[in-house]
Every structure is written in structure tokens, then in C-alpha cells.
Write an enzyme that holds these catalytic residues in place. Structure first.
Site, short mmCIF file in Angstrom:
data_model
loop_
_atom_site.label_atom_id
_atom_site.label_comp_id
_atom_site.label_asym_id
_atom_site.label_seq_id
_atom_site.Cartn_x
_atom_site.Cartn_y
_atom_site.Cartn_z
N HIS A 1 -2.56 -1.46 34.17
CA HIS A 1 -1.75 -2.32 34.85
C HIS A 1 -0.55 -1.87 35.72
O HIS A 1 0.33 -2.84 36.30
CB HIS A 1 -0.74 -2.73 33.56
CG HIS A 1 -0.40 -4.15 33.35
ND1 HIS A 1 0.14 -4.64 31.97
CD2 HIS A 1 -0.46 -5.05 34.40
CE1 HIS A 1 0.29 -5.94 32.43
NE2 HIS A 1 0.06 -6.23 33.67
N ASP B 1 1.63 -8.73 26.85
CA ASP B 1 1.39 -7.10 26.79
C ASP B 1 2.11 -6.64 25.35
O ASP B 1 3.10 -7.33 24.82
CB ASP B 1 2.18 -6.43 27.70
CG ASP B 1 1.55 -5.24 28.24
OD1 ASP B 1 1.71 -4.94 29.38
OD2 ASP B 1 1.08 -4.41 27.41
N HIS C 1 2.99 -3.92 25.22
CA HIS C 1 4.12 -2.82 25.72
C HIS C 1 4.98 -3.52 27.00
O HIS C 1 4.45 -4.84 27.57
CB HIS C 1 3.29 -1.87 26.64
CG HIS C 1 2.46 -0.96 25.75
ND1 HIS C 1 0.88 -1.58 25.70
CD2 HIS C 1 2.48 -0.11 24.71
CE1 HIS C 1 0.42 -1.03 24.91
NE2 HIS C 1 1.19 -0.04 24.18
N ASP D 1 6.07 -2.17 29.76
CA ASP D 1 5.86 -1.25 31.10
C ASP D 1 6.92 -1.45 32.01
O ASP D 1 6.75 -1.60 33.19
CB ASP D 1 4.60 -2.40 31.65
CG ASP D 1 3.24 -2.37 30.79
OD1 ASP D 1 2.59 -2.90 31.31
OD2 ASP D 1 3.33 -1.71 29.80
N HIS E 1 1.24 3.22 34.52
CA HIS E 1 0.93 1.78 34.19
C HIS E 1 1.92 1.37 33.00
O HIS E 1 1.82 0.21 32.65
CB HIS E 1 -0.46 1.73 33.54
CG HIS E 1 -0.58 2.31 32.39
ND1 HIS E 1 -1.82 1.98 31.45
CD2 HIS E 1 0.00 3.38 31.45
CE1 HIS E 1 -1.87 2.79 30.23
NE2 HIS E 1 -0.65 3.53 30.32
N ASP F 1 -2.00 -8.33 29.98
CA ASP F 1 -2.75 -7.06 29.42
C ASP F 1 -3.45 -7.62 28.21
O ASP F 1 -2.86 -7.72 27.36
CB ASP F 1 -1.58 -6.11 29.51
CG ASP F 1 -1.95 -4.52 28.65
OD1 ASP F 1 -1.52 -3.65 29.32
OD2 ASP F 1 -3.28 -4.69 28.26
N ASP G 1 -4.37 -5.64 25.96
CA ASP G 1 -3.83 -4.95 24.67
C ASP G 1 -2.63 -5.92 24.17
O ASP G 1 -2.41 -5.35 22.97
CB ASP G 1 -3.30 -3.76 25.10
CG ASP G 1 -2.27 -3.31 25.77
OD1 ASP G 1 -2.08 -2.44 26.31
OD2 ASP G 1 -1.42 -4.20 25.82
N GLU H 1 -6.31 -4.02 32.28
CA GLU H 1 -6.76 -3.07 31.07
C GLU H 1 -7.78 -3.24 30.17
O GLU H 1 -7.95 -2.81 29.05
CB GLU H 1 -5.50 -2.78 30.40
CG GLU H 1 -4.15 -2.55 30.91
CD GLU H 1 -3.88 -0.92 31.15
OE1 GLU H 1 -4.92 -0.21 30.47
OE2 GLU H 1 -3.20 -0.47 31.81
N1 LIG Z 1 4.97 3.01 26.87
C1 LIG Z 1 3.83 3.98 26.96
C2 LIG Z 1 2.64 3.09 27.24
C3 LIG Z 1 2.37 2.33 28.35
C4 LIG Z 1 1.35 1.39 28.18
C5 LIG Z 1 0.99 0.61 29.59
B1 LIG Z 1 0.28 -0.84 29.35
O1 LIG Z 1 -0.21 -1.35 30.87
O2 LIG Z 1 -1.14 -0.50 28.81
O3 LIG Z 1 0.97 -1.87 28.79
C6 LIG Z 1 4.00 4.95 26.20
C7 LIG Z 1 3.46 4.47 24.80
N2 LIG Z 1 3.83 5.69 23.62
C8 LIG Z 1 3.16 6.88 24.11
C9 LIG Z 1 3.26 8.05 22.74
C10 LIG Z 1 3.29 7.07 21.26
O4 LIG Z 1 3.51 8.17 20.39
C11 LIG Z 1 4.37 6.10 21.48
C12 LIG Z 1 4.04 4.97 22.39
C13 LIG Z 1 3.97 4.43 28.44
O5 LIG Z 1 3.02 5.33 28.55
O6 LIG Z 1 4.88 4.52 29.05
MN LIG Z 2 0.56 -3.54 30.35
MN LIG Z 3 -0.22 -2.85 27.24
MN LIG Z 4 -3.05 -1.49 28.15
#
Ligand SMILES: N[C@](CCCC[B-](O)(O)O)(CCN1CCC(O)CC1)C(=O)O
Ligand SMILES: [Mn+2]
Ligand SMILES: [Mn+2]
Ligand SMILES: [Mn+2]
Length: 301
Positions: free
Chosen positions: A98, A121, A123, A125, A138, A225, A227, A270
Site C-alpha cells: 500500500h 483498510d 489500518h 496507514d 506501507h 487494501d 486486508d 496487498e
Molecule cells: N500500523 C502498522 C501496520 C501497517 C499496515 C499497512 B497496510 O497497508 O497493510 O494497511 C503496524 C501495525 N502494528 C504492528 C505491531 C502490532 O503489534 C500492532 C500493529 C505499521 O506498520 O505502521
Molecule cells: Mn493499507
Molecule cells: Mn491494511
Molecule cells: Mn495490508
């Protein structure tokens, strides 16, 4: 009208292998033919080849991983998407992770400065370089598009002109603490799974559209996304989170947005065909293709 399919085999915004194989699986599942059968002209110039910048030459910047690779690729995508949009085509970007949306939405905003964004999503993002816990880009594209957080020179090219009142989320259920703060501070409208349960998807989509295009006159960029869907519906994706959208809720969003007649750009992001068993991968790819068809006019009756 022509759909310009932009195949983006790219995984630099996150650590899991395989999401770069998403586009080839989606195209091989027959999406181009399916879109032609819906009556679209379909232009596909082949999958983009993003030659990797070796890790040696792309050390992290702060926590950010692969920053130069992500910047180079998303900048190239912005140019491609923008060119298609300027020629009156509808860019359909198939990811890939993403972080690509930094490119696709920059491209859309170049052509449609008043465009609004509907972000589907689990998330948000919207992490900045200060709030990210993973350094996976992402999880950050929206913050760059809004011009939030301390500037990262590598991403100074991003069209950071998106206004906070021109984006709306549906499907959120895994938002980091820092992201919750950013959403509140910027008054960004978000319909989490709680609101989906409370109001039903029909009302949620209506309220989302009322927020970003009250007069139904603004170009819409839909960034989906997979997910956002429940993992039982779309299992083969990098950051699955339980309690997601049903198959029908996901499709309703796409059908309702198509009905507005305002869609100018679409991202399907994704799909990672390397994470699960073959049946689950096929299911996820098939759901991706089906969502795209619904966003591009396929109806049940
Ligand atoms: N918010 C997350 C996930 C992003 C997902 C991106 B996507 O494009 O797929 O929407 C981190 C999420 N976080 C990771 C550790 C866990 O314990 C809690 C959630 C991040 O990595 O910033
Ligand atoms: Mn995303
Ligand atoms: Mn996501
Ligand atoms: Mn994702």
C-alpha cells in the site's frame, strides 16, 4: 472509456516476500478479459519492472526501511497514473503493497486537484516517521499525502496537497496509538468496524460520501487494501486482522462507489499470493478481481 491497468510488482513498503507477485496472479486470473466483458476498453502495458536498489545503497532513514527504493518506485507510479488520468483514462493500479498509494494518489491529485479519497483498510496507514513502530512505509502513505510529520527529503516529491477533509476511511480496526492521535488532531473522518456494525454498510457508505463529496460532484480515488476484508474472506495478505468486512460489505462499497459515477482511479492493494495454501491464495485473488469488477460496473441484476 479506457481502463489503464498498472501492474506494480512492488513489496518495498513492507517486509513480507510475495506481495510483489500480486499483480501477476490477478492478471493471470483473467481480470483484463473480465473488464473487457464489462464493456471497458482495457490498456495493459505489462507489469512494471522496478529494479531493486540494493540494501547496501538504501540504508534506513531513521526507522524508515527501503526509503530510497520506495520513493523511486512510488514517484514512477505517480507519473504513470498521472499520465493515464490526464489522457482521460481510469488508472487501475494492482499492487503490491500500500505504499504505492503515495504514487497513485499523487498522480490522481495532479490531474484532479479536487479529488477525494476513499480508503478501505483495516489500518489507517497514516504513521509519520516519528510515530511509526515498524518503519514499514506501507503504514505511512496517507501522512505523506497530507503533508504531515517532519519532512523526509526523499519524499518531498509527494503531492502533499490532500486535505484532511477530503479523505474518509472505512474498515479500520487496527490503528496505532500515534495514528489515533493524528486522526483526531486532523479531524479525519473514519468509519471503523464499530460503525459498520452500528449503522450497516449502506449507511456508512452514504455518510462517507456525504463527508468527502456532499454534492456528489468530486472525483473519487478508491484505494482498497484487501486486508479491510475479514481474513476468512481474503486470507492471503500481509497484515491480516480479524473482525473485518464481509464479502458482501466489501462488494457493496465498490458497487455504491461505481453508482456515483465519480470514480476516476482505483487501487487494489496487498494481495500476497505467497502466504497461504493454494486454495486460500486462489480465494484472495478471486475476491480481488471481483471487487475490481464491482467498482467498475459489474452488477448482480
Ligand atoms: N500500523 C502498522 C501496520 C501497517 C499496515 C499497512 B497496510 O497497508 O497493510 O494497511 C503496524 C501495525 N502494528 C504492528 C505491531 C502490532 O503489534 C500492532 C500493529 C505499521 O506498520 O505502521
Ligand atoms: Mn493499507
Ligand atoms: Mn491494511
Ligand atoms: Mn495490508
Amino acid at each position: 472509456k479506457t481502463i489503464a491497468v498498472v501492474g506494480c510488482p512492488f513489496s518495498g513498503g513492507q517486509p513480507r516476500v510475495g506481495v510483489d507477485k500480486g499483480p501477476i496472479h490477478i492478471v493471470e486470473a483473467g481480470l483484463l478479459t473480465q473488464l473487457k466483458e464489462l464493456g471497458w476498453n482495457v490498456q495493459f502495458d505489462g507489469h512494471h519492472q522496478f529494479e531493486e536498489i540494493s540494501a547496501a545503497n538504501d540504508p534506513p532513514i531513521g526507522k524508515l526501511k527501503n526509503p530510497r527504493f520506495v520513493s523511486k518506485v512510488t514517484k514512477a507510479v505517480a507519473q504513470v497514473v498521472g499520465d493515464h488520468a490526464k489522457k482521460g483514462k481510469l488508472p487501475l493500479t494492482i499492487g503490491g503493497d500500500h505504499s504505492l498509494a503515495m504514487g497513485t494518489i499523487s498522480g490522481t491529485l495532479d490531474t484532479y486537484p479536487d479529488a477525494c479519497v476513499i480508503w478501505i483498510d483495516a489500518h489507517a496507514d497514516i504513521n509519520t516517521s516519528d510515530t511509526t513502530d515498524t518503519g514499514n512505509i506501507h503504514g505511512m502513505p496517507v501522512s505523506f499525502l497530507l503533508g504531515l510529520g517532519s519532512k523526509v527529503p526523499e519524499f518531498s516529491w509527494v503531492k502533499s496537497s490532500l486535505r484532511p477533509d477530503r479523505i474518509v476511511y472505512i474498515g479500520l480496526r487496527d490503528v496505532d496509538a500515534g495514528e489515533k492521535r493524528i486522526l483526531k488532531e486532523n479531524n479525519i473522518k473514519a468509519f471503523s468496524m464499530h460503525e459498520v456494525d452500528k449503522y450497516g454498510i449502506g449507511k456508512v457508505v452514504e455518510m462517507a460520501l456525504d463527508h468527502v463529496t456532499p454534492n456528489r460532484d468530486r472525483p473519487i480515488h478508491l484505494s482498497f487494501d484487501v486486508d479491510a476484508l475479514d481474513p476468512t474472506v481474503a486470507p492471503s495478505t500481509g497484515t491480516p486482522v480479524r473482525g473485518g468486512l464481509t464479502f458482501r460489505e466489501g462488494h457493496y462499497i465498490c458497487e455504491a462507489i461505481y453508482e456515483t459515477g465519480l470514480l476516476v482511479a482505483l487501487d487494489l492493494m496487498e494481495v500476497n499470493p505467497s502466504l497461504e495454501d493454494e486454495a486460500s491464495v486462489k480465494q484472495t485473488v478471486a475476491v480481488g478481481c471481483s471487487l475490481v469488477r464491482s467498482a467498475l460496473g459489474e452488477t448482480l441484476l
